[in-house]
Design an enzyme around this catalytic site. Structure first.
Site, short mmCIF file in Angstrom:
data_model
loop_
_atom_site.label_atom_id
_atom_site.label_comp_id
_atom_site.label_asym_id
_atom_site.label_seq_id
_atom_site.Cartn_x
_atom_site.Cartn_y
_atom_site.Cartn_z
CE LYS A 1 1.09 4.55 8.50
NZ LYS A 1 0.95 4.04 7.05
CG ASP B 1 5.80 3.62 0.73
OD1 ASP B 1 6.17 4.23 1.83
OD2 ASP B 1 4.65 3.63 0.51
CE1 TYR C 1 -3.61 2.51 0.47
CE2 TYR C 1 -2.28 3.38 2.68
CZ TYR C 1 -3.50 3.66 1.70
OH TYR C 1 -4.31 4.63 1.76
#
Ligand SMILES: *Cc1c(COP(=O)(O)O)cnc(C)c1O
Length: 432
Positions: A270, A242, A147
């Site tokens: 994050k 990522d 994702y």
């Protein structure tokens, strides 16, 4: 059986559903995948959260990864109050941005220049735009089950057969935005080679989670990332890591330092915001100079690099250490081994994948190494397990296909309590 939520949460969820789609601002929070009703959270301290009905939980979601130092650490709260009093946003340069950028560039080996944005989604979306501009090619390769946020070209799954182009996974994503996204199989270099052969000289970049965290935790198999790097180099294709989850989660410099593989561009999010909205992308200076105002690739943000977010990021990164990662990995092992053990006691088939402080128990009897094997897991059993854990004061992620996250605030006795609850939950799974 007592319900997993009581009065106030239920009432709030009913009100929420009248004004927010599904009652939430991000779909997984609605508990649909585990057939439950979400408790509404009132506060968090350390490894614990409390809901509006006064129930306490040991938290393993940790805001989906950012809270590596736990909820509301005193030093961060204080730093944020100080920053707030000076003004929350100027839309003009501040020293705080320089400070965090210097820290990121010194920690992450492949990042020479970095641009701060407000979310991981923005980071990956722009990294792809940049890769396309720099290579003057259109196609990108992603891996099934990884994702990268919700930008149109990334909400795509594999079509049938190797020749087929990506197909949208959400209505509203046009075939045109999906058509330049090719989908490979995680841990399967052959699937990448095949796409390279078919779409020769048209591929701008490969984007990958170096440790997959969004189909549950799936580490890369030995040599996979190294060979992917070589393959990209041979074909003039950029490699984008990522590391929105893995950056600062598994090591100071992210997964790239652990595996010794240097991507051309890295996406962060994050933990870099310590619980405030921050994302970032960065990489080689010669690539990053394509970004406006140095170059023509446009990307901007009204609140990007704002003082509160930069303060939280700097506070969070400055407190990371090798010692902390060691401590987190030990807790991760304790959790992973404990879950496997109580499953086996109850005769429940479980495979626990973990990498440091990222852990996923998969309800399956086969090794989980890619999207197909992950989705073999029994989501109904995960639901039974999850609801029992929640009733016993443990808050795991409300989906089979997510990572549990540990923090510096989790202690060995929290894990012990969690395993005790898991013992009961596994019995409930065995009976179901
Ligand atoms: C969470 C996540 C994103 C998206 O970040 P948001 O801040 O939610 O937009 C992108 N990539 C990975 C690997 C993620 O885990």
């Amino acid at each position: 059986m007592p319900s997993s939520t009581s009065g106030s949460s239920r009432r709030l969820f009913a009100r929420a559903r009248r004004v927010l789609p599904g009652g939430v601002n991000s779909p997984v929070r609605a508990f649909k995948a585990v057939q439950g009703q979400p408790p509404f959270i009132a506060r968090g301290t350390g490894a614990h959260i409390a809901d509006v009905d006064g129930r306490r939980y040991i938290d393993y979601v940790m805001s989906w990864g950012p809270l590596i130092h736990g909820h509301a650490p005193a030093g961060l709260t204080k730093a944020l109050v100080t920053a707030t009093k000076r003004g929350t946003s100027f839309g003009a340069p501040t020293a705080l941005e320089v400070q965090l950028a210097e820290r990121v560039c010194s920690l992450v080996p492949s990042i020479e220049r970095v641009r701060f944005v407000n979310s991981g989604t923005e980071a990956t979306m722009t990294a792809l735009r940049l890769a396309r501009a720099a290579t003057r090619k259109d196609k990108i390769i992603k891996f099934q089950g990884c994702y990268h946020g919700h930008a149109d070209p990334l909400l795509v799954q594999a079509g049938s057969g190797a020749l087929t182009l990506g197909v949208p996974t959400s209505p509203g994503v046009t075939k045109a935005s999906a058509a330049n996204t090719l989908v490979a199989n995680y841990n399967d270099l052959e699937s990448v080679k095949r796409l390279f052969r078919i779409h020769r000289r048209k591929i701008a970049a490969v984007i990958i989670e170096p440790i997959a965290g969004n189909m549950g935790v799936i580490p890369p198999q030995k040599g996979f990332l190294e060979e992917l790097r070589e393959l990209c180099d041979q074909s003039g294709v950029l490699l984008i890591f990522d590391e929105v989850i893995s950056g600062f989660r598994v090591a100071l410099g992210g997964a790239q330092t652990i595996f010794g593989v240097k991507p051309d561009l890295t996406c962060l999010g994050k933990i870099i915001g310590g619980g405030l909205p921050v994302g970032a992308y960065g990489g080689r200076a010669d690539l990053m100079t394509h970004i406006a105002p140095d170059g023509p690739v446009y990307q901007a943000g009204t609140l990007s690099g704002n003082p509160l977010a930069m303060t939280a990021g700097t506070w969070t990164l400055s407190r990371l250490s090798e010692r902390l990662y060691h401590q987190l990995a030990k807790l991760g092992d304790q959790l992973a081994e404990g879950l496997a053990e109580v499953a086996s006691e109850a005769g429940v088939q479980l495979r626990v994948n973990s990498f440091g402080s990222m852990v996923t128990p998969f309800f399956t009897n086969r090794p989980v190494c890619n999207y197909r094997s992950a989705t073999d897991a029994n989501t109904r059993l995960y639901g039974v397990f999850f609801r029992s854990m929640l009733r016993h004061g443990i808050y795991p992620p409300p989906s089979q296909f997510e990572s549990w996250f540990l923090s510096a605030a989790h202690e060995a006795h929290d894990i012990e309590r969690t395993i005790d609850a898991a013992r009961l939950a596994m019995r409930a799974v065995a009976r179901s």
